[in-house]
Design a protein around this motif. Structure first.
Motif, PDB file in Angstrom:
ATOM      1  N   THR A   9       0.834  -1.187  -0.095  1.00 56.80           N
ATOM      2  CA  THR A   9      -0.108   0.024   0.222  1.00 56.80           C
ATOM      3  C   THR A   9       0.862   1.323   0.146  1.00 56.80           C
ATOM      4  O   THR A   9       2.106   1.202  -0.308  1.00 56.80           O
ATOM      5  N   VAL A  10       0.533   2.274   0.344  1.00 59.92           N
ATOM      6  CA  VAL A  10       0.912   3.807   0.204  1.00 59.92           C
ATOM      7  C   VAL A  10       1.997   3.826   1.417  1.00 59.92           C
ATOM      8  O   VAL A  10       1.634   3.367   2.521  1.00 59.92           O
ATOM      9  N   ALA A  11       2.975   4.573   1.154  1.00 54.62           N
ATOM     10  CA  ALA A  11       3.620   4.744   2.480  1.00 54.62           C
ATOM     11  C   ALA A  11       3.043   5.642   3.437  1.00 54.62           C
ATOM     12  O   ALA A  11       2.419   6.438   3.201  1.00 54.62           O
TER      13      ALA A  11
ATOM     14  N   HIS B 196      -8.288   1.816  -5.625  1.00 55.10           N
ATOM     15  CA  HIS B 196      -7.102   0.795  -5.769  1.00 55.10           C
ATOM     16  C   HIS B 196      -7.475  -0.597  -5.523  1.00 55.10           C
ATOM     17  O   HIS B 196      -7.340  -1.533  -6.325  1.00 55.10           O
TER      18      HIS B 196
ATOM     19  N   ARG C  78      -9.708   2.623 -12.454  1.00 57.15           N
ATOM     20  CA  ARG C  78      -8.517   2.558 -12.126  1.00 57.15           C
ATOM     21  C   ARG C  78      -7.626   1.387 -12.695  1.00 57.15           C
ATOM     22  O   ARG C  78      -6.275   1.312 -12.077  1.00 57.15           O
TER      23      ARG C  78
ATOM     24  N   VAL D   8       2.776  -1.356  -7.846  1.00 54.75           N
ATOM     25  CA  VAL D   8       1.745  -0.391  -8.236  1.00 54.75           C
ATOM     26  C   VAL D   8       2.527   1.075  -8.039  1.00 54.75           C
ATOM     27  O   VAL D   8       3.219   1.280  -7.094  1.00 54.75           O
ATOM     28  N   SER D   9       2.634   2.025  -9.158  1.00 60.81           N
ATOM     29  CA  SER D   9       3.413   3.314  -8.847  1.00 60.81           C
ATOM     30  C   SER D   9       3.043   4.024  -7.710  1.00 60.81           C
ATOM     31  O   SER D   9       3.837   4.444  -7.130  1.00 60.81           O
ATOM     32  N   ASP D  10       1.701   3.978  -7.525  1.00 66.60           N
ATOM     33  CA  ASP D  10       1.459   4.507  -6.161  1.00 66.60           C
ATOM     34  C   ASP D  10       1.895   4.035  -4.705  1.00 66.60           C
ATOM     35  O   ASP D  10       2.049   4.682  -3.722  1.00 66.60           O
ATOM     36  N   PHE D  11       2.296   2.764  -4.915  1.00 63.47           N
ATOM     37  CA  PHE D  11       2.879   2.111  -3.805  1.00 63.47           C
ATOM     38  C   PHE D  11       4.255   1.825  -3.822  1.00 63.47           C
ATOM     39  O   PHE D  11       5.257   1.161  -2.979  1.00 63.47           O
TER      40      PHE D  11
ATOM     41  N   LYS E 175      -8.536   2.770  -0.802  1.00 66.80           N
ATOM     42  CA  LYS E 175      -9.380   1.677  -0.343  1.00 66.80           C
ATOM     43  C   LYS E 175     -10.831   1.748  -0.321  1.00 66.80           C
ATOM     44  O   LYS E 175     -11.252   2.930  -0.468  1.00 66.80           O
TER      45      LYS E 175
ATOM     46  N   ALA F 157       5.112   9.770  -0.087  1.00 68.61           N
ATOM     47  CA  ALA F 157       4.244   8.629  -0.531  1.00 68.61           C
ATOM     48  C   ALA F 157       4.112   8.673  -2.098  1.00 68.61           C
ATOM     49  O   ALA F 157       4.378   7.564  -2.667  1.00 68.61           O
TER      50      ALA F 157
ATOM     51  N   ALA G  61       7.115   3.912  -2.824  1.00 67.28           N
ATOM     52  CA  ALA G  61       7.714   4.289  -1.718  1.00 67.28           C
ATOM     53  C   ALA G  61       7.191   3.117  -0.486  1.00 67.28           C
ATOM     54  O   ALA G  61       7.815   2.941   0.446  1.00 67.28           O
ATOM     55  N   GLY G  62       5.938   2.911  -0.619  1.00 67.01           N
ATOM     56  CA  GLY G  62       5.298   2.090   0.553  1.00 67.01           C
ATOM     57  C   GLY G  62       5.951   1.068   0.519  1.00 67.01           C
ATOM     58  O   GLY G  62       6.254   0.263   1.605  1.00 67.01           O
TER      59      GLY G  62
ATOM     60  N   ILE H 154      -7.168   8.193   0.927  1.00 73.91           N
ATOM     61  CA  ILE H 154      -5.533   7.834   0.820  1.00 73.91           C
ATOM     62  C   ILE H 154      -5.253   6.338   0.819  1.00 73.91           C
ATOM     63  O   ILE H 154      -5.957   5.678   1.466  1.00 73.91           O
ATOM     64  N   GLY H 155      -4.584   6.160  -0.234  1.00 68.82           N
ATOM     65  CA  GLY H 155      -4.490   4.453  -0.520  1.00 68.82           C
ATOM     66  C   GLY H 155      -5.432   3.734  -1.241  1.00 68.82           C
ATOM     67  O   GLY H 155      -5.327   2.793  -1.918  1.00 68.82           O
TER      68      GLY H 155
ATOM     69  N   ASP I 299      -1.203   6.272 -11.383  1.00 72.55           N
ATOM     70  CA  ASP I 299      -0.757   5.900 -10.149  1.00 72.55           C
ATOM     71  C   ASP I 299      -0.973   4.512  -9.964  1.00 72.55           C
ATOM     72  O   ASP I 299      -0.718   3.772  -8.881  1.00 72.55           O
ATOM     73  N   ARG I 300      -1.792   3.906 -10.838  1.00 73.21           N
ATOM     74  CA  ARG I 300      -2.128   2.418 -10.663  1.00 73.21           C
ATOM     75  C   ARG I 300      -1.298   1.552 -11.583  1.00 73.21           C
ATOM     76  O   ARG I 300      -1.191   0.125 -11.576  1.00 73.21           O
TER      77      ARG I 300
END
Lengths: 339, 339
Positions: free
Chosen positions: A134-136, B103, B127, A200-203, B79, B234, A205-206, B76-77, B197-198
């Motif tokens: 998931t995200v950072a 996501h 997404r 996944v690019s959004d993740f 979800k 992030a 850093a996470g 955020i994330g 971002d996905r």
């Protein structure tokens, strides 16, 4: 575990996974497959890694002596090259597992999946990230360990090698140091890790943060394997995500002597070294304020030892920090600065 | 198409997808779902978008008058919030499609998949990127169009809104301008696009490049929807990939008046505006040499018109380029500088 490493037409210079596994991996390498160097030996090209014969293909080997075939090259884009299919087929038919770090997952290939099932073999796609990333949260910097990240002027300049050399030498010197592997070679060597360029690019850093949280309180130093370059036309996203996700304290700038353009993207010139320092430090500043405290220069292209020393010395002068070529000159000065 | 938009507890300020769709989308909005503002109207909060009643949930609506329920918030994330489940269930049971940019893919939710099949509805996860993306070739800059990218000091400062306002006003002024959508809201508005971002992190720049190559020779100006911020703990990977993948010519720096820390990551202070300019331009320089040629300031938090004008003016002075708040003061000066 006995393995054969596929590195057709790329060994050794463009087969960084093969070379990394030969140098740092915990495998017994029975042979390297490179149809362009059939009959030669690893030792004829590279002196400081385990030696092994080079053969033209799996047909030249006894598959019952081999546990797995490892794909040791990583073409741009991580595609599967159809010229490798015969070797993978032969391996599976002979009961060998196949280990790969490609974007193309072997398990999604109908023929390989069928052969693996028939012959009770495993297809290990180490570039397949777990589903629960998931995200950072922006908290990697809170672990006890000092975080040291390798960054580069391009892909394939020595970030993975530098990470492994520094961590090993730090441990040999009595420090409690561990590696955070972020790419297929690092994962194959360390036996764990997330393939950051595949998440996944959004993740991005996470996924780095998650690894650091997992082991960061158990060590004094974490050496994070960097990827790509912050001004790479294709891969900078991964570089940037690792920089911020790791919340590094110190950066080791890796470069190859004489390199002037981006590999595979030759219309793009590398900016000045100081530009890299400014960008890496400037980007890091609002998140973890890392500074470039050491430099590593890959001098493998310079045959002359004195010329290599001079290049490393000039690199130190330009960066204003200790530098080395870890393969040629060891890591003493650089480690003294980092630890 | 008649839709209801789910925006529980977030409308309007933290429901940017809902607001974007209300403002720029080609949908007839029957109602907004926000249990905290039940009985109110969109027009009570936002004056320049289509009006609609606000209701507490799908139970308050006639599902046969609605084609789809659109999830209009993006936590955020990305979800899925379980407090939305009843509304999604009611929508599907009433025969409505459900459109989401999370996501979390609705199609992977067993209950939703079953209900959608039972009631012949579609689950549209915008997404979910296509499977055939790959790495960038570094060629987006070769298209005929001038490429203008919105960049930001943080998430949710107005990059999508700015992109849409600039493109629309440019078209209204007779220019041939198009949008490159990179996020769920942009994709919902434009009806196409990759959710950057996905995508696989290695393909971040490549996915942007592919969109630019697809339409770049058919237009004179492309307005690329930016994401995140280059120093976000992030999301910076996505930002960096879009910057390099788009090979932008001009950058529009978006910021929110008075913002001092990163939303959701409040321990991280925003650096100075000039630092953003230096980083965005510095990173771009080796790839496409974009410069910040305009600024956009979100003044929605300033009630006083004169204070808003003053803030926009101070922003222009600090950046040294024309600035505006497009929602409040239009885009004339900024477009004159960009086109």
């Amino acid at each position: 575990m006995n393995i054969a490493i596929l590195a057709h037409e790329k060994f050794p210079d463009r087969a960084k996974t093969a070379l990394g596994v030969l140098r740092y991996g915990d495998y017994d390498v029975t042979a390297v497959l490179d149809r362009n160097n059939d009959g030669s030996r690893v030792g004829n090209f590279v002196s400081d890694v385990q030696d092994a014969p080079i053969v033209a293909g799996m047909d030249d080997l006894e598959t019952d002596e081999i546990d797995a075939l490892l794909i040791g090259i990583a073409p741009i884009g991580g595609k599967f090259d159809e010229s490798w299919r015969d070797d993978v087929r032969t391996a599976l038919e002979g009961g060998c597992d196949v280990i790969a770090g490609l974007h193309y997952f072997l398990e999604t290939d109908d023929e390989f999946a069928r052969l693996a099932a028939e012959h009770d073999c495993e297809l290990r796609d180490v570039r397949k990230p777990p589903a629960d990333l998931t995200v950072a949260d922006g908290v990697a910097g809170e672990v006890d360990a000092e975080i040291i990240l390798t960054v580069g002027t391009d892909c394939s300049v020595g970030k993975m090698t530098t990470t492994m050399e520094l961590a090993r030498d730090a441990r040999d010197a009595g420090y409690d140091a561990a590696v955070i592997p972020t790419g297929q070679t690092g994962i194959l060597i360390e036996g764990w890790g997330h393939p950051i360029d595949r998440v996944v690019s959004d993740f991005t850093a996470g996924a780095v943060e998650e690894m650091i949280l997992e082991i960061g309180d158990d060590h004094d130093y974490l050496f994070v394997e960097g990827q790509g370059s912050i001004v790479h036309p294709a891969y900078s996203a991964v570089t940037c995500g690792i920089l911020h996700g790791s919340m590094a304290d110190q950066l080791v700038l890796c470069h190859t002597a004489g390199k002037e353009v981006i590999h595979g993207y030759e219309s793009f010139e590398l900016p000045a070294l100081q530009t890299y320092v400014d960008l890496y430090e400037g980007l890091s500043e609002p998140v973890s304020a890392a500074t470039v405290t050491a430099g590593v220069l890959n001098t493998s292209g310079l045959e002359d030892e004195a010329a290599a020393r001079e290049a490393v010395s000039a690199y130190a002068t330009e960066l204003g920090v200790p530098t080395t070529d870890p393969i040629r000159f060891g890591t003493d000065d650089v480690l003294e600065s980092l630890l």
